[in-house]
Design a protein around this motif. Structure first.
Motif, PDB file in Angstrom:
ATOM      1  N   MET A  71     -12.806 -10.773   6.344  1.00  0.00           N
ATOM      2  CA  MET A  71     -11.984 -11.164   5.231  1.00  0.00           C
ATOM      3  C   MET A  71     -12.161 -10.154   4.097  1.00  0.00           C
ATOM      4  O   MET A  71     -13.267  -9.761   3.765  1.00  0.00           O
ATOM      5  N   THR A  72     -11.048  -9.726   3.507  1.00  0.00           N
ATOM      6  CA  THR A  72     -11.068  -8.742   2.448  1.00  0.00           C
ATOM      7  C   THR A  72     -11.306  -9.430   1.107  1.00  0.00           C
ATOM      8  O   THR A  72     -10.718 -10.458   0.819  1.00  0.00           O
TER       9      THR A  72
ATOM     10  N   ASP B   3     -11.473  -5.549  -3.044  1.00  0.00           N
ATOM     11  CA  ASP B   3     -10.817  -4.653  -2.098  1.00  0.00           C
ATOM     12  C   ASP B   3      -9.301  -4.717  -2.240  1.00  0.00           C
ATOM     13  O   ASP B   3      -8.616  -3.703  -2.116  1.00  0.00           O
ATOM     14  N   GLU B   4      -8.768  -5.907  -2.501  1.00  0.00           N
ATOM     15  CA  GLU B   4      -7.326  -6.058  -2.648  1.00  0.00           C
ATOM     16  C   GLU B   4      -6.811  -5.303  -3.868  1.00  0.00           C
ATOM     17  O   GLU B   4      -5.651  -4.918  -3.911  1.00  0.00           O
ATOM     18  N   ALA B   5      -7.670  -5.083  -4.866  1.00  0.00           N
ATOM     19  CA  ALA B   5      -7.273  -4.376  -6.078  1.00  0.00           C
ATOM     20  C   ALA B   5      -7.349  -2.856  -5.911  1.00  0.00           C
ATOM     21  O   ALA B   5      -6.864  -2.124  -6.767  1.00  0.00           O
ATOM     22  N   LEU B   6      -7.934  -2.389  -4.820  1.00  0.00           N
ATOM     23  CA  LEU B   6      -8.047  -0.952  -4.591  1.00  0.00           C
ATOM     24  C   LEU B   6      -6.680  -0.346  -4.308  1.00  0.00           C
ATOM     25  O   LEU B   6      -5.876  -0.920  -3.581  1.00  0.00           O
TER      26      LEU B   6
ATOM     27  N   LEU C  90     -12.213  -1.264   4.506  1.00  0.00           N
ATOM     28  CA  LEU C  90     -11.413  -0.235   3.841  1.00  0.00           C
ATOM     29  C   LEU C  90     -10.226   0.177   4.702  1.00  0.00           C
ATOM     30  O   LEU C  90      -9.128   0.405   4.182  1.00  0.00           O
ATOM     31  N   ALA C  91     -10.432   0.251   6.004  1.00  0.00           N
ATOM     32  CA  ALA C  91      -9.326   0.587   6.911  1.00  0.00           C
ATOM     33  C   ALA C  91      -8.243  -0.486   6.845  1.00  0.00           C
ATOM     34  O   ALA C  91      -7.045  -0.172   6.884  1.00  0.00           O
TER      35      ALA C  91
ATOM     36  N   GLU D 214     -12.931   6.228  -0.353  1.00  0.00           N
ATOM     37  CA  GLU D 214     -14.194   5.561  -0.032  1.00  0.00           C
ATOM     38  C   GLU D 214     -14.409   5.532   1.480  1.00  0.00           C
ATOM     39  O   GLU D 214     -15.534   5.721   1.961  1.00  0.00           O
ATOM     40  N   LEU D 215     -13.342   5.342   2.233  1.00  0.00           N
ATOM     41  CA  LEU D 215     -13.446   5.343   3.693  1.00  0.00           C
ATOM     42  C   LEU D 215     -13.897   6.710   4.197  1.00  0.00           C
ATOM     43  O   LEU D 215     -14.756   6.807   5.084  1.00  0.00           O
ATOM     44  N   ILE D 216     -13.366   7.758   3.617  1.00  0.00           N
ATOM     45  CA  ILE D 216     -13.789   9.120   3.985  1.00  0.00           C
ATOM     46  C   ILE D 216     -15.287   9.293   3.743  1.00  0.00           C
ATOM     47  O   ILE D 216     -16.009   9.862   4.576  1.00  0.00           O
TER      48      ILE D 216
END
Length: 75
Positions: A1-2, A6-9, A45-46, A17-19
């Motif tokens: 669950m996000t 995270d939803e605000a990113l 993040l994905a 951030e994923l990189i």
């Protein structure tokens, strides 16, 4: 669950951030627990990136469909 955070990113924030997560995992030197936490964060993040891309695709499809309808109406 996000999470709400995270939803605000933005797409770019999540991607960057994923990189970094991937870079840290590939570099090694982390404990198993740290690696699992990084992997879980990367999955979240994905998902954020995927949602942004799916939304962009839907907007493009809608714009193209509208354009096509306008062209057909003009003919």
């Amino acid at each position: 669950m996000t999470s709400k955070v995270d939803e605000a990113l933005s797409y770019e924030q999540a991607r960057d951030e994923l990189i970094e997560v991937v870079r840290r995992l590939e570099a090694g030197g982390t404990t198993l627990e740290e690696s699992l936490a990084l992997w879980e964060r990367g999955e979240e993040l994905a998902k954020v990136c995927r949602r942004w891309l799916e939304g962009a695709r839907a907007r493009l499809d809608a714009a193209l469909a509208e354009e096509e309808e306008t062209e057909q109406a003009e003919d």
